[in-house]
Design a protein around this motif. Structure first.
Motif, PDB file in Angstrom:
ATOM      1  N   GLN A 143      49.731  51.353  63.678  1.00  0.00           N
ATOM      2  CA  GLN A 143      48.435  52.541  64.018  1.00  0.00           C
ATOM      3  C   GLN A 143      48.424  52.085  62.067  1.00  0.00           C
ATOM      4  O   GLN A 143      46.551  52.871  62.800  1.00  0.00           O
ATOM      5  N   LYS A 144      48.387  51.969  60.956  1.00  0.00           N
ATOM      6  CA  LYS A 144      47.177  51.532  59.963  1.00  0.00           C
ATOM      7  C   LYS A 144      45.883  50.506  59.842  1.00  0.00           C
ATOM      8  O   LYS A 144      44.946  50.730  60.174  1.00  0.00           O
ATOM      9  N   TRP A 145      47.261  49.750  60.783  1.00  0.00           N
ATOM     10  CA  TRP A 145      45.573  48.586  61.437  1.00  0.00           C
ATOM     11  C   TRP A 145      44.621  49.185  62.450  1.00  0.00           C
ATOM     12  O   TRP A 145      43.432  49.035  61.940  1.00  0.00           O
ATOM     13  N   TRP A 146      44.822  50.240  63.237  1.00  0.00           N
ATOM     14  CA  TRP A 146      44.317  50.692  64.287  1.00  0.00           C
ATOM     15  C   TRP A 146      42.778  51.705  63.324  1.00  0.00           C
ATOM     16  O   TRP A 146      41.914  50.919  63.985  1.00  0.00           O
ATOM     17  N   HIS A 147      43.456  52.618  63.185  1.00  0.00           N
ATOM     18  CA  HIS A 147      42.203  53.474  62.398  1.00  0.00           C
ATOM     19  C   HIS A 147      42.233  53.328  61.225  1.00  0.00           C
ATOM     20  O   HIS A 147      40.793  53.425  61.025  1.00  0.00           O
ATOM     21  N   GLU A 148      42.349  52.097  60.199  1.00  0.00           N
ATOM     22  CA  GLU A 148      41.682  51.672  59.180  1.00  0.00           C
ATOM     23  C   GLU A 148      41.374  50.415  59.375  1.00  0.00           C
ATOM     24  O   GLU A 148      40.351  50.456  58.436  1.00  0.00           O
ATOM     25  N   VAL A 149      41.261  49.597  60.160  1.00  0.00           N
ATOM     26  CA  VAL A 149      40.656  48.326  60.271  1.00  0.00           C
ATOM     27  C   VAL A 149      40.254  48.141  61.331  1.00  0.00           C
ATOM     28  O   VAL A 149      39.045  47.871  60.711  1.00  0.00           O
ATOM     29  N   ALA A 150      40.711  48.629  62.079  1.00  0.00           N
ATOM     30  CA  ALA A 150      39.810  48.389  64.163  1.00  0.00           C
ATOM     31  C   ALA A 150      39.016  49.363  63.614  1.00  0.00           C
ATOM     32  O   ALA A 150      38.133  49.314  64.554  1.00  0.00           O
ATOM     33  N   GLN A 151      39.453  51.069  62.857  1.00  0.00           N
ATOM     34  CA  GLN A 151      38.269  51.921  62.941  1.00  0.00           C
ATOM     35  C   GLN A 151      38.871  52.261  64.231  1.00  0.00           C
ATOM     36  O   GLN A 151      37.270  52.978  64.538  1.00  0.00           O
ATOM     37  N   GLY A 152      39.520  52.636  64.824  1.00  0.00           N
ATOM     38  CA  GLY A 152      39.895  53.089  66.348  1.00  0.00           C
ATOM     39  C   GLY A 152      40.116  54.517  66.163  1.00  0.00           C
ATOM     40  O   GLY A 152      40.246  54.864  64.550  1.00  0.00           O
ATOM     41  N   SER A 153      39.344  55.685  66.317  1.00  0.00           N
ATOM     42  CA  SER A 153      40.010  57.034  66.511  1.00  0.00           C
ATOM     43  C   SER A 153      41.075  57.274  65.934  1.00  0.00           C
ATOM     44  O   SER A 153      42.231  57.431  66.623  1.00  0.00           O
ATOM     45  N   VAL A 154      41.183  58.609  64.324  1.00  0.00           N
ATOM     46  CA  VAL A 154      42.271  58.609  64.068  1.00  0.00           C
ATOM     47  C   VAL A 154      43.213  59.757  65.362  1.00  0.00           C
ATOM     48  O   VAL A 154      44.300  60.444  65.000  1.00  0.00           O
ATOM     49  N   TYR A 155      42.570  59.779  65.917  1.00  0.00           N
ATOM     50  CA  TYR A 155      42.743  61.279  67.091  1.00  0.00           C
ATOM     51  C   TYR A 155      43.343  60.266  68.792  1.00  0.00           C
ATOM     52  O   TYR A 155      44.332  60.816  70.010  1.00  0.00           O
ATOM     53  N   SER A 156      42.791  58.733  68.251  1.00  0.00           N
ATOM     54  CA  SER A 156      43.971  57.876  69.905  1.00  0.00           C
ATOM     55  C   SER A 156      44.972  57.516  69.188  1.00  0.00           C
ATOM     56  O   SER A 156      45.521  57.906  68.345  1.00  0.00           O
ATOM     57  N   GLN A 157      45.511  57.276  70.881  1.00  0.00           N
ATOM     58  CA  GLN A 157      47.037  56.959  70.974  1.00  0.00           C
ATOM     59  C   GLN A 157      47.335  56.088  72.431  1.00  0.00           C
ATOM     60  O   GLN A 157      46.588  55.544  72.482  1.00  0.00           O
ATOM     61  N   ALA A 158      48.582  55.075  71.289  1.00  0.00           N
ATOM     62  CA  ALA A 158      48.804  54.426  72.071  1.00  0.00           C
ATOM     63  C   ALA A 158      49.155  55.017  73.664  1.00  0.00           C
ATOM     64  O   ALA A 158      49.939  55.618  73.495  1.00  0.00           O
ATOM     65  N   VAL A 159      48.792  54.405  75.119  1.00  0.00           N
ATOM     66  CA  VAL A 159      49.095  54.925  76.242  1.00  0.00           C
ATOM     67  C   VAL A 159      49.857  53.703  77.226  1.00  0.00           C
ATOM     68  O   VAL A 159      50.488  53.657  77.746  1.00  0.00           O
ATOM     69  N   ARG A 160      49.413  52.237  76.785  1.00  0.00           N
ATOM     70  CA  ARG A 160      49.982  51.359  77.238  1.00  0.00           C
ATOM     71  C   ARG A 160      50.975  50.660  76.462  1.00  0.00           C
ATOM     72  O   ARG A 160      49.959  50.055  75.743  1.00  0.00           O
ATOM     73  N   CYS A 161      51.288  49.297  76.841  1.00  0.00           N
ATOM     74  CA  CYS A 161      52.149  48.683  75.893  1.00  0.00           C
ATOM     75  C   CYS A 161      50.942  46.929  76.245  1.00  0.00           C
ATOM     76  O   CYS A 161      50.573  46.632  76.937  1.00  0.00           O
ATOM     77  N   ARG A 162      52.039  45.899  75.245  1.00  0.00           N
ATOM     78  CA  ARG A 162      50.599  45.197  75.183  1.00  0.00           C
ATOM     79  C   ARG A 162      50.739  43.643  76.286  1.00  0.00           C
ATOM     80  O   ARG A 162      49.365  43.705  76.280  1.00  0.00           O
ATOM     81  N   ALA A 163      52.129  43.656  77.090  1.00  0.00           N
ATOM     82  CA  ALA A 163      51.651  43.229  78.573  1.00  0.00           C
ATOM     83  C   ALA A 163      50.544  43.680  79.282  1.00  0.00           C
ATOM     84  O   ALA A 163      50.153  43.233  79.422  1.00  0.00           O
ATOM     85  N   CYS A 164      50.662  45.133  79.418  1.00  0.00           N
ATOM     86  CA  CYS A 164      49.485  45.637  80.201  1.00  0.00           C
ATOM     87  C   CYS A 164      47.832  45.615  80.301  1.00  0.00           C
ATOM     88  O   CYS A 164      47.653  45.479  80.133  1.00  0.00           O
ATOM     89  N   ARG A 165      47.989  45.956  78.289  1.00  0.00           N
ATOM     90  CA  ARG A 165      46.949  46.054  77.613  1.00  0.00           C
ATOM     91  C   ARG A 165      46.393  44.278  78.046  1.00  0.00           C
ATOM     92  O   ARG A 165      44.980  44.482  77.745  1.00  0.00           O
ATOM     93  N   GLN A 166      46.911  43.404  77.389  1.00  0.00           N
ATOM     94  CA  GLN A 166      46.541  42.173  77.868  1.00  0.00           C
ATOM     95  C   GLN A 166      45.948  41.633  79.014  1.00  0.00           C
ATOM     96  O   GLN A 166      45.117  41.114  79.513  1.00  0.00           O
ATOM     97  N   ALA A 167      46.932  42.128  80.287  1.00  0.00           N
ATOM     98  CA  ALA A 167      46.699  41.851  81.733  1.00  0.00           C
ATOM     99  C   ALA A 167      45.446  42.755  82.036  1.00  0.00           C
ATOM    100  O   ALA A 167      44.371  42.625  83.235  1.00  0.00           O
ATOM    101  N   ARG A 168      45.096  43.950  81.408  1.00  0.00           N
ATOM    102  CA  ARG A 168      43.958  44.940  81.925  1.00  0.00           C
ATOM    103  C   ARG A 168      42.868  44.415  81.718  1.00  0.00           C
ATOM    104  O   ARG A 168      41.810  44.234  81.885  1.00  0.00           O
TER     105      ARG A 168
END
Length: 218
Positions: free
Chosen positions: A87-112
């Motif tokens: 979460q720290k990497w996502w919000h502070e490094v990748a600049q993902g929205s602070v209100y976002s949440q993970a919804v898919r596992c890594r395997a499904c993200r890669q497949a998508r």
């Protein structure tokens, strides 16, 4: 007996799920500040608010801490953990929205992601093929104002191969204006091998040679 990587990953995942459940249970009776009074506990990471200052906090303040969060993958239904470090990497490094949440596992993200990239590649390939076929069809008919405009547009295309086809079409038409244009391409061959000017010069020379050959057979 040595454990396989798959077994080790499964054990790590199980520990993370257990830790996330434990944190969630503790937070029912105390907040994160109380929980971390003696120092950060496993499954917690301090937020760097200076990296989150750009967020609009209309809907709430930015977090002081990140906590491991268990979630269910919306695609495959697997139980996963979005760790505090992730979460720290996502919000502070990748600049993902602070209100976002993970919804898919890594395997499904890669497949998508792979499906999306494949679709984009196929879309681009089909689009180019369609444009080439449409342009080559113009060569079988006498040029009109519309077809001349289409060839001019193709000469400005981002695809070099489409520009080459446009030059070929001009060679098939071989009217005075097209011959003059092809000769200009040949004259402006450029000095850089592999440049567009060099490639256009070769295509134009080939088109002119074909025209000369056709004339000699008449």
């Amino acid at each position: 007996m040595m454990k396989s990587n798959k077994q080790r990953r499964a054990e790590i995942k199980a520990r993370r799920l257990e830790r996330a459940a434990d944190l969630k249970a503790k937070l029912r009776t105390q907040d994160a500040r109380q929980l971390s009074a003696g120092g950060l506990v496993p499954g917690m990471a301090m937020a760097d608010k200076s990296r989150l200052a750009h967020y609009n906090t209309t809907f709430g303040e930015v977090p002081d801490f990140y906590l491991d969060r268990a979630y269910t993958c919306r695609d495959c239904g697997a139980q996963e953990v979005w760790t505090a470090k992730q979460q720290k990497w996502w919000h502070e490094v990748a600049q993902g929205s602070v209100y976002s949440q993970a919804v898919r596992c890594r395997a499904c993200r890669q497949a998508r992601r792979a499906l999306r990239e494949a679709a984009l590649r196929n879309e681009g390939a089909n689009l180019l093929g369609d444009e080439v076929a449409r342009l080559r069809a113009l060569a079988t008919k006498k040029p009109t104002a519309d077809s001349l405009a289409q060839v001019e547009a193709a000469l400005q295309s981002k695809w070099r191969s489409l520009r080459v086809v446009a030059i070929e079409v001009m060679g098939h038409w071989a009217g005075p204006a097209q011959i003059e244009r092809l000769q200009a391409f040949v004259a402006n061959s450029g000095d850089s091998y592999g440049s567009w000017e060099y490639e256009a010069s070769k295509a134009a020379a080939k088109a002119l040679a074909r025209k000369a050959e056709d004339d000699s057979e008449c």
